[in-house]
Design a protein around this motif. Structure first.
Motif, short mmCIF file in Angstrom:
data_model
loop_
_atom_site.label_atom_id
_atom_site.label_comp_id
_atom_site.label_asym_id
_atom_site.label_seq_id
_atom_site.Cartn_x
_atom_site.Cartn_y
_atom_site.Cartn_z
N LEU A 21 0.82 -1.21 0.00
CA LEU A 21 0.00 0.00 0.00
C LEU A 21 0.86 1.26 0.00
CD1 LEU A 21 -2.86 -1.06 2.43
CD2 LEU A 21 -2.91 -0.97 -0.07
N ALA A 22 1.97 1.24 0.71
CA ALA A 22 2.87 2.40 0.72
C ALA A 22 3.43 2.65 -0.68
CB ALA A 22 3.99 2.20 1.73
N ALA A 23 3.84 1.59 -1.36
CA ALA A 23 4.37 1.73 -2.72
C ALA A 23 3.28 2.21 -3.67
CB ALA A 23 4.95 0.40 -3.20
N ALA A 24 2.07 1.68 -3.52
CA ALA A 24 0.95 2.09 -4.37
C ALA A 24 0.62 3.56 -4.14
CB ALA A 24 -0.27 1.22 -4.09
N SER A 25 0.64 3.99 -2.90
CA SER A 25 0.34 5.39 -2.58
C SER A 25 1.38 6.32 -3.21
CB SER A 25 0.31 5.58 -1.07
OG SER A 25 0.03 6.93 -0.75
N LYS A 26 2.62 5.95 -3.12
CA LYS A 26 3.69 6.76 -3.71
C LYS A 26 3.49 6.88 -5.22
CE LYS A 26 8.74 7.00 -3.90
NZ LYS A 26 9.99 6.36 -3.50
N THR A 27 3.19 5.76 -5.88
CA THR A 27 2.96 5.77 -7.32
C THR A 27 1.70 6.56 -7.66
OG1 THR A 27 4.07 3.64 -7.56
CG2 THR A 27 2.60 4.30 -9.35
N ALA A 28 0.65 6.39 -6.87
CA ALA A 28 -0.61 7.10 -7.13
C ALA A 28 -0.42 8.62 -7.02
CB ALA A 28 -1.69 6.62 -6.16
N HIS A 29 0.36 9.06 -6.04
CA HIS A 29 0.66 10.49 -5.91
C HIS A 29 1.38 10.99 -7.16
CE1 HIS A 29 -0.64 11.98 -2.03
NE2 HIS A 29 -0.25 10.84 -1.47
N LYS A 30 2.40 10.24 -7.56
CA LYS A 30 3.23 10.63 -8.71
C LYS A 30 2.41 10.65 -10.00
CE LYS A 30 6.62 8.20 -10.99
NZ LYS A 30 7.69 7.23 -11.00
N GLU A 31 1.55 9.66 -10.19
CA GLU A 31 0.79 9.52 -11.44
C GLU A 31 -0.60 10.15 -11.38
OE1 GLU A 31 0.89 5.37 -12.56
OE2 GLU A 31 3.09 5.36 -12.61
N LYS A 32 -0.96 10.73 -10.22
CA LYS A 32 -2.26 11.36 -10.03
C LYS A 32 -3.42 10.40 -10.35
CE LYS A 32 -0.51 16.05 -10.83
NZ LYS A 32 0.62 15.84 -10.03
N LYS A 33 -3.37 9.24 -9.68
CA LYS A 33 -4.38 8.20 -9.85
C LYS A 33 -4.95 7.81 -8.50
CE LYS A 33 -2.05 5.89 -13.72
NZ LYS A 33 -1.39 4.63 -14.12
N ASN A 34 -6.08 7.14 -8.54
CA ASN A 34 -6.62 6.48 -7.37
C ASN A 34 -6.07 5.06 -7.31
OD1 ASN A 34 -8.16 8.64 -6.39
ND2 ASN A 34 -9.86 8.14 -7.74
N ILE A 35 -6.31 4.40 -6.20
CA ILE A 35 -5.81 3.04 -5.97
C ILE A 35 -7.00 2.07 -5.94
CG2 ILE A 35 -4.49 1.56 -4.41
CD1 ILE A 35 -3.26 4.21 -3.26
N PHE A 36 -6.87 0.99 -6.68
CA PHE A 36 -7.88 -0.07 -6.75
C PHE A 36 -7.26 -1.29 -6.09
CE2 PHE A 36 -11.02 -2.11 -10.02
CZ PHE A 36 -11.31 -3.15 -9.17
N ILE A 37 -7.78 -1.65 -4.92
CA ILE A 37 -7.26 -2.77 -4.14
C ILE A 37 -8.27 -3.91 -4.21
CG2 ILE A 37 -6.52 -3.53 -1.85
CD1 ILE A 37 -6.35 -0.35 -1.28
#
Length: 169
Positions: A21-37
């Protein structure tokens, strides 16, 4: 997609939920996306169908374009317990999936704020793998709510694949 390593890395335990989740959050911030878990298990046939549909190249491309995807293994038993991502059951419960069954999914913003989950059927029931017409409609509404850049035509492409994959009634 952030996920546990598949059987080729069987000697290593799956990555902990917190780490994914930490890695996904970092990527989501960078790419301006939401996270689908999405949560699944080895014994869950509906999970396998869900994973099969989201792996279809056109569906995968649309989802990857709009979300940071995270797959978590939860609710395993016996010798398969080692397949779980540490903390997945607790995280699933915290997100409202304690009594939902699998597959269960949650949408979050890049900061980890919950936007929606799959408990959208009457009585706050989990839709699981969208297969029945009303589940597919509900999944489309979740996509509309959580992936605002996804066009109507793109959403229809995804929903059509779930319709085609649904067991015939």
């Amino acid at each position: 997609m952030f996920r546990q390593d598949k059987p080729a890395a069987a000697t290593q335990p799956p990555k902990p939920t917190r780490e994914l989740l930490a890695a996904a959050s970092k990527t989501a911030h960078k790419e301006k996306k939401n996270i689908f878990i999405h949560f699944g298990a080895s014994w869950c046939g509906w999970c396998h169908l869900f994973e099969k549909v989201i792996a279809i190249p056109t569906v995968k491309a649309l989802l990857d374009e709009n979300y940071v995807m995270v797959e978590l293994v939860a609710m395993e038993n016996g010798p398969k317990k080692s397949l779980e991502n540490a903390g997945s059951n607790e995280f699933m419960a915290a997100m409202g999936g304690a009594k939902s069954g699998l597959p269960f999914f949650v949408f979050q913003d890049a900061s980890g704020k919950k936007l929606a989950d799959s408990n959208v059927m009457p009585g706050n029931q989990n839709m699981g793998c969208p297969a029945a017409p009303e589940e597919i409609v509900a999944f489309g509404e979740l996509l509309k709510k959580t992936a605002p850049r996804l066009s109507e035509a793109q959403r229809k492409t995804i929903l059509d694949e779930f319709t085609k994959a649904a067991p015939k009634r």
